[in-house]
Design a protein around this motif. Sequence first.
Motif, short mmCIF file in Angstrom:
data_model
loop_
_atom_site.label_atom_id
_atom_site.label_comp_id
_atom_site.label_asym_id
_atom_site.label_seq_id
_atom_site.Cartn_x
_atom_site.Cartn_y
_atom_site.Cartn_z
N ALA A 59 5.70 -15.19 -11.65
CA ALA A 59 6.49 -13.86 -11.60
C ALA A 59 5.76 -12.66 -11.34
CB ALA A 59 7.18 -13.53 -12.89
N VAL A 60 4.73 -12.41 -11.53
CA VAL A 60 3.60 -11.40 -10.99
C VAL A 60 3.41 -11.60 -9.68
CG1 VAL A 60 1.49 -10.18 -11.33
CG2 VAL A 60 2.78 -10.87 -13.24
N VAL A 61 3.00 -12.74 -9.26
CA VAL A 61 2.66 -12.84 -7.76
C VAL A 61 3.95 -12.84 -7.08
CG1 VAL A 61 1.99 -14.67 -6.09
CG2 VAL A 61 0.87 -14.62 -8.33
N ALA A 62 5.13 -13.34 -7.34
CA ALA A 62 6.44 -13.18 -6.69
C ALA A 62 6.65 -11.57 -6.30
CB ALA A 62 7.48 -13.81 -7.28
N GLY A 63 6.76 -10.97 -7.51
CA GLY A 63 6.79 -9.36 -7.40
C GLY A 63 5.80 -8.77 -6.56
N SER A 64 4.49 -9.34 -6.39
CA SER A 64 3.30 -8.76 -5.71
C SER A 64 3.59 -8.86 -4.31
CB SER A 64 2.03 -9.04 -6.30
OG SER A 64 2.09 -8.82 -7.65
N VAL A 65 3.94 -10.23 -3.95
CA VAL A 65 4.14 -10.49 -2.35
C VAL A 65 5.00 -9.45 -1.80
CG1 VAL A 65 5.13 -12.26 -0.80
CG2 VAL A 65 3.33 -12.79 -2.92
N SER A 66 6.24 -9.25 -2.22
CA SER A 66 7.07 -8.30 -1.55
C SER A 66 6.65 -6.92 -1.61
CB SER A 66 8.51 -8.32 -2.48
OG SER A 66 8.19 -8.06 -3.53
N LEU A 67 5.76 -6.56 -2.87
CA LEU A 67 5.43 -5.04 -2.64
C LEU A 67 4.10 -5.01 -1.74
CD1 LEU A 67 4.80 -2.25 -3.90
CD2 LEU A 67 3.06 -3.52 -5.66
N LEU A 68 3.45 -6.05 -1.62
CA LEU A 68 2.00 -5.88 -0.44
C LEU A 68 2.74 -5.84 0.72
CD1 LEU A 68 -0.41 -8.22 -2.52
CD2 LEU A 68 -0.41 -5.80 -2.23
N TYR A 69 3.79 -6.69 1.04
CA TYR A 69 4.22 -6.86 2.56
C TYR A 69 5.09 -5.53 2.76
CZ TYR A 69 6.11 -8.77 6.55
OH TYR A 69 6.54 -9.12 7.89
N LYS A 70 5.48 -4.95 2.01
CA LYS A 70 6.32 -3.54 2.13
C LYS A 70 5.26 -2.59 2.35
CE LYS A 70 8.68 0.16 -0.12
NZ LYS A 70 7.44 1.06 -0.05
N LEU A 71 4.30 -2.67 1.64
CA LEU A 71 2.99 -1.60 1.85
C LEU A 71 2.34 -1.91 3.30
CD1 LEU A 71 1.32 -1.36 -1.67
CD2 LEU A 71 3.06 -0.03 -0.71
N PHE A 72 2.19 -3.22 3.50
CA PHE A 72 1.72 -3.61 4.94
C PHE A 72 2.54 -2.82 6.06
CE2 PHE A 72 0.92 -6.29 8.65
CZ PHE A 72 -0.51 -6.37 8.60
N LEU A 73 3.50 -3.12 5.85
CA LEU A 73 4.81 -2.74 6.84
C LEU A 73 4.88 -1.14 7.07
CD1 LEU A 73 7.63 -5.22 6.51
CD2 LEU A 73 6.08 -5.46 8.12
N ASP A 74 4.71 -0.61 5.74
CA ASP A 74 4.83 1.01 5.57
C ASP A 74 3.55 1.57 6.73
OD1 ASP A 74 6.93 0.89 4.46
OD2 ASP A 74 5.88 1.42 2.42
N SER A 75 2.31 0.66 6.50
CA SER A 75 1.27 1.35 7.00
C SER A 75 1.06 0.87 8.64
CB SER A 75 -0.10 0.76 6.31
OG SER A 75 -0.06 1.24 5.08
N TYR A 76 1.65 -0.42 9.05
CA TYR A 76 1.20 -0.97 10.33
C TYR A 76 2.26 -1.28 11.35
CZ TYR A 76 -3.44 -1.41 8.02
OH TYR A 76 -4.39 -1.16 7.08
N CYS A 77 3.54 -1.12 10.73
CA CYS A 77 4.69 -1.72 11.48
C CYS A 77 5.00 -0.81 12.65
CB CYS A 77 5.93 -1.60 10.57
SG CYS A 77 7.39 -2.64 11.42
N LYS A 78 4.45 -0.99 13.68
CA LYS A 78 4.73 -0.40 15.13
C LYS A 78 5.27 -1.71 15.97
CE LYS A 78 1.81 3.58 14.37
NZ LYS A 78 0.72 4.44 14.94
N ALA A 79 5.74 -1.50 17.20
CA ALA A 79 6.23 -2.26 18.06
C ALA A 79 4.84 -3.28 18.43
CB ALA A 79 6.80 -1.85 19.34
N GLU A 80 3.67 -2.64 18.69
CA GLU A 80 2.66 -3.62 19.16
C GLU A 80 2.08 -4.37 17.94
OE1 GLU A 80 1.21 0.69 18.33
OE2 GLU A 80 3.05 -0.26 19.03
N ASN A 81 2.39 -4.10 16.79
CA ASN A 81 1.79 -4.91 15.76
C ASN A 81 3.02 -5.72 15.22
OD1 ASN A 81 -0.56 -3.21 15.94
ND2 ASN A 81 0.18 -1.54 14.41
N HIS A 82 3.93 -5.97 15.58
CA HIS A 82 4.94 -6.88 15.16
C HIS A 82 4.34 -8.52 14.83
CE1 HIS A 82 8.64 -4.46 15.97
NE2 HIS A 82 7.96 -3.68 15.08
N LEU A 83 3.61 -8.95 15.92
CA LEU A 83 3.11 -10.30 15.47
C LEU A 83 2.44 -10.28 14.46
CD1 LEU A 83 3.09 -13.12 16.65
CD2 LEU A 83 1.21 -12.66 18.09
#
Length: 1591
Positions: free
Chosen positions: A354-378
């Motif tokens: 359960a901890v890992v499952a909740g953490s995966v979505s959190l970490l991915y959200k933080l990653f997108l908040d930091s790096y999600c630009k058109a050139e980084n979509h891949l």
Amino acid sequence: MGAELPPRIGDRLALPGGDQRAAWARRNSEGRPGTGCVCGSHLLARGGPLCRLPMAAIYSGIYLKLKSAKTPWEDKIKLARFAWVSHQCVLPNKEQVLLDWVSHALVSYYNKKFELEEEVVEKLWAYLDNVIHSRRLQNLLKSGKTIGLSFSIAQVINERLSEACSQKTQQNIGTVLSCSSGILSTPSLSIIYTAKCELLVDLLSKLSKLACQQLASDDTVGSQVFSVLQLTFAQYLLIQRQQTNPNRVFGQVTSHLLQPCLLLRHLLTVRSWTQADDNHVRQHLSREIRNQVETLLQAGLFQPELLSSYKEELLPEQELQVKKKGALKSLLLPVNTVQTKLSSGFCEPALHGAVVAGSVSLLYKLFLDSYCKAENHLACFHMLSRLFSCLRFPALQQGILSPADWSTELLALEQVLNLVLSSDIYNVASDRIRHKEIQFGFYRKLAQMLVSHSQASIPAWFRCLKLLMSLNHLIIEPDLDALVASAWIDAEVSEPRTKKPQEALISTMFQTYSKLRQFPRLFEEVLTVICRPAADELRLPVFSAGLTGKLRECLLELPPNQILDILCLCVEKCQTLIIPAVERSADMALKLLSLSSVLHAFLFNMRSLDDITPSPVVLRTQSLLSKMQKGIIQPLMELLQAPRREEEKSDLWLRKASDSALLLVYTWVEVDTLFRVSCSKYVSPAAEIAGAVTASAARRWGIPAFLSGVEEQCWERVVELANSFASTSKYCLELLTLQKIKMILMQTEADLQALQHAAALILESGRSSMSRGESEPWDGDISAISDLTYPTAHWHLVISNLTILLPYLSLKDVEYIANVLLETLVLAKAQEAAADQEPSISIGKISLGLMHSSFLPEMMVLHCTFLTSLIHQFTKVLPSAARDSVDLPLQQLSAGNIPWHEEILASCRPVDLLEAPSENKLLKDELSLSRKTLEKVAQCIILLAKNGRPLILKESQLESCLGLLEIASLLKLDSLLPSDCTRCFLVLLSLLANTRASASCSKPLLLKFLSTCFHLLRCLHAGRNANSVFKVFHASDVLETVMTSQLTASKFFTDVLTVPDWAQYLQEVQAFLEDFLRMIVERRQSVKLNLEKFMSFLVSCEPDIGAAKSKGWKNWNPAAGQLLLMAFTTLCQVITLYLEQLPQKKLQSTDVLSALLEPVVLQMVRTVEQGLQSNTQNQPLPVTFIPSVTTLLKADLSHAVKRGWQKEPSGFLEQPRIKLYQKFYSQILRELPCAGDNLQFLQSALQFLTVFCSVPELYPGEETAVTVVFAIKKLLAGAAVTTQVIQSVETELTEVLVQLLGSCSAEEFYTIMRLVLQGLEMKNIWQQKAKEVLSAVTLMKLLLSCPLRGDKEKAFWFASPQIITALAMQTKEACQDQSLIPTIVVPILETVAALLRQGEGVILNPHHVALAFSILLTVPLDHLKTEDYRSIFLGVHEVLFSIVQCHPKVLLKAAPSFLNSFHRLVVSVMHEGRQKGDKGNTDEFEVILKCARLVERMYTHITAEMEDFTVFSAFIVAQYVTELQKVTLHPAVKKHLTEGIYRILDLCIERDIKFLNTSLPAGVREVFKDLYNDYNHYHKAKKQGEEKYTA
């Protein structure tokens, strides 16, 4: 002689010498165990040398004693305490020395240099804690002295916390936590952590683990650990931001903080908080720490400088070569590091997934908040795939884990997919062209996994599939058949929480395939799945109510040929696969029912044919219906009409085949009829065989007349079979019969007999099912009717078509409907709370819907019959002995042998013209009989009330009666016919006068029962036939009967006179008496006689005054006293009011009522005096007395006016009642400031003061209007008085002030003004006396509502500059405190707006008006609650509007201030009205929308009223577009603002437009161009068009 240590560090020494020593010893021994004196009894007992040394020697030796190994540790600690607090102890750098000593002691102990007892160690920690938190240390640090701690103490603290973690016990670490809290919150001490970041990281890690232990246990959660943790997070985040090496920060976070932080966040999120847990942690710290964890992880793991490392690890080699040629790979592998940390066992196995499952979505959200630009979509996609691998889907697929774990993983997947969709990472074209469909392949595998492992019981499973469908329908397309089967047709979904996401998924499929024009493709799969072998008994209906609605939306958009393709395919599958094999096959019969429901849903929800429908479509539809009739319906009819044995008739296949056949027949007939009516090109297949239909069948309107090949005998056998099942087939027969009624009514000559037969048939069809009383809610799906939902469906059909059926039903049938309606309402009231939660249709909801509808009073027959049933139900509730007595009122009123409604029901009977005269005679006799019965009942009620033989009701019977009264309140009582109005009145009067509650009954329940009766009597009074009561009653008899019963009942209420129920009851009785007395006066028949009799009765009810006084009023019943007083008050009010309204010409009526008023007034005085004498001294006035005295005073004044007392004031002033009024006045003034939020008292008291103050001669002694204003000012300054209370009594306050200011002298007015202005002095707000300011502002606002004349008016406006200046200064101060904005600032804005409106033409100095702008520019418009924002906005807008409307000249001179103030409003609306996704609240949005409308109105007003303002139009537009560029407005808000700015653009000339195009910045210029283009295209063109046709 020695100095002693005080009990707390930082306290000053209070006593000299030995007294001081003794006092310290005593206080220490009591308050702080284990810390005795140094030089007192402790060392004296030992005979130590310390006490014999002089003071200087003691001080000089303290340090040596602390260092000495010979000094006991207890003494060392006491010496250290003494040295810290004593001003006489002088050591070089004493504070640092003592801190070093205790630090060294603790460090040495933990480094095993010497042994200490546990108690001594705890005392050392306590000493360190006291020193760190002491006021002395804080003052020294503030003064600039440098004091520090060693790094080693930080290490010790961390080790101690580490021990607590490993031992899993948190005892005895409170002091350590307190020390660390003190160190971190003191900058000069916290350097031991901030200078050595590793120590801070270690501390944060240990504290996180401690917090996790506390959260994971069942113990109560305290605040200490979390407070220190929050402080440590704050310190670390500060240090983290200052770090320049991102790799080092990444290493710190991943090595030490990632795992404990993720576990901590999970436990904070999932903990089930209890009331025992610390409130601060539960509500604030938990949320704040979660936010800090996210901030820490984002700043530590996803810094901009690390993006290249992430790309090098995530992207394939060829991608990197394109993006970064020749770059060397760094050694940092951030993704791999994070994955490793997630996969390692950092918590208990049960929690890990359960901890890992909740953490995966959190970490991915933080990653997108930091790096999600058109050139980084891949790179974002590759991060998704790497994090996805951390989830446990492989183990779940292999069945290694429990099925319950699916839910956790699917929730995480849903959150991740939501992030993908919202961030627009997946671009279909780019993925296909540039990246070889790498993303598509991943999502495809994901879809395959989800579809192949169906989890239809988990809502997240449906949501994941919906998200994949939203990303690209081709992801799902290859598995469409499996998806349709597992997520729709074969899905076992019954819970609402799962049904909702399922419907959302299927709706998305509908919308997607509808837009793609591939709807037939989707339904080809649906029909294929339905026809597959399956356990159909478990299948739910194909279309729920929600899905049917979505289907309807899609069908309206689809081309008709596509719909016909689906229908033809459905008919073909029925003909080829189902019909040949349906006989004796339950499986095939169930499939047939599913296909029939699909046909029904499509045909009923598609667009109807009409005259503009293309002919090919019409012909194809005709062909379809013909195939349906010949290929499905006819074979089914032949199958069903075959003779069968009794035991065969209960077979499942036969029941389902019957349901399918009748559903298809009903669908076919309904659709065929509609097409024939709406489309002239349509030729019904039934028309082809019209010639073959027998005359008898056509005449009887049988269904065989419309279905070829169906003989009448065959149809009758089918009907007989269908009627044996309480299911879809029986319901469809009812629908067909209803259709038959409609078709007959469409003919020029309706067959009355056929209509009556059909209506009776529908009602009879469900009678047996309704009588069983067993039913379940129905979702409206015609194909899913079972034995338990059939009664609901049947009742829904009857009630929703009652207007059609009722004229053709017999009286017995109408009575049956009324009885069922009443029974179901009684049940519905009992189940109302539970029923409201259900979205389905229930019998109770249907019945309540009819009662609430406006149609029921129009159905007079049913209305009257229902009333009879209701009265009969009352008789069933009565005690068993009373039920057998036919002479009691309720039994007589529900007697079956009395023709209560003959005048209405006669119109329903077909009467032969030859027999009409005899029928008319019979009707008159029956009417006479019902009237005589009513008269007899009326006399019976009066007689029973006088004899005092009531029926005793138990609590359960009282509750039943109350339930029936609530049902009666649903009837439109004001629309009853005369006889029914009288009957209803008699029932209610009988309940009041002839029943009593048993002694054990609940008093609030009894009061509610009585209040309801009186309320319903008032509803009858409001009706058009209210006077019909007087045909069976004398008015005085009614009043006497009511008051007798209530005075008798009042003895039960002596101990509940202060509860709200009693006040409500009194209010209802008073309202009833008032309405009834007005009716007596307005009828002008025996007015004097009726009122005199009533007054005599009331007088007779009072105890003799002499006897009462002799007994000391002990026997006086306060409840009866209040009732009598209320009755006298009401009588007096009605007479006084009527006297005031009578024109002077009607002298006779005036004399009659005046003659009555005098004795009433005398009796009221007597009753009031009795009540006051029985009232305990120094107790507040009973609230019920105040309106009575007010009425008495009004009556006296009215009576005096009639006698002309104004010519001889002394005659009036000498009346003895003046003392009574003055006594009341004084008591009210005493109680008024303490009234708080007691609205009932406030309103009554202020109404009395309004009347009292209208006659200045009544003031006692030296008192004047100033006294009253002072009391009101104190009231408004009371702690319990809020702005809501002030709003509630604003009308009454204004009326009092109008009377006061109208009759006071000029000198008194000047005093009042000084009193108000004192409240606006700045010292009040500085001294935290906000209530004084509110009181003064409110009084000022009220003064502005009062008409002033002469010197008073001059004085007020002379002070207006001082007033507006004071208000401006108060606003400036109040705005600094957020809590004062709604309480002070809003009333000030309202006052300023009123001042400016009233000051039009009076305030001539522009500077005084311009002061208002300083107020507006001070008021904050952001970071406000919605309600506060609304109030502030309206206040600011009203001030601006007052200036625009009343002071236009000032406006032109202060244009910049006006524009700034108005622009702040516009900006605030833009900020609040921006698009917020799905997070918006409807009520909040309505507020913003209203504000946007006001902005539009202001724009319009500026352009309409102020032509000179044209010069600023370009500036206004520039301000608007500059702000518009920053936000994305909600369309509704944007519409209003745009319409407003268009008005300003109307003022702009060509030069202004050029100026804007050249001077605006680049981004803003684009926004302006779009706005101007829209203005030209929409607004200007429309305006020119209107001007063209305007004269």
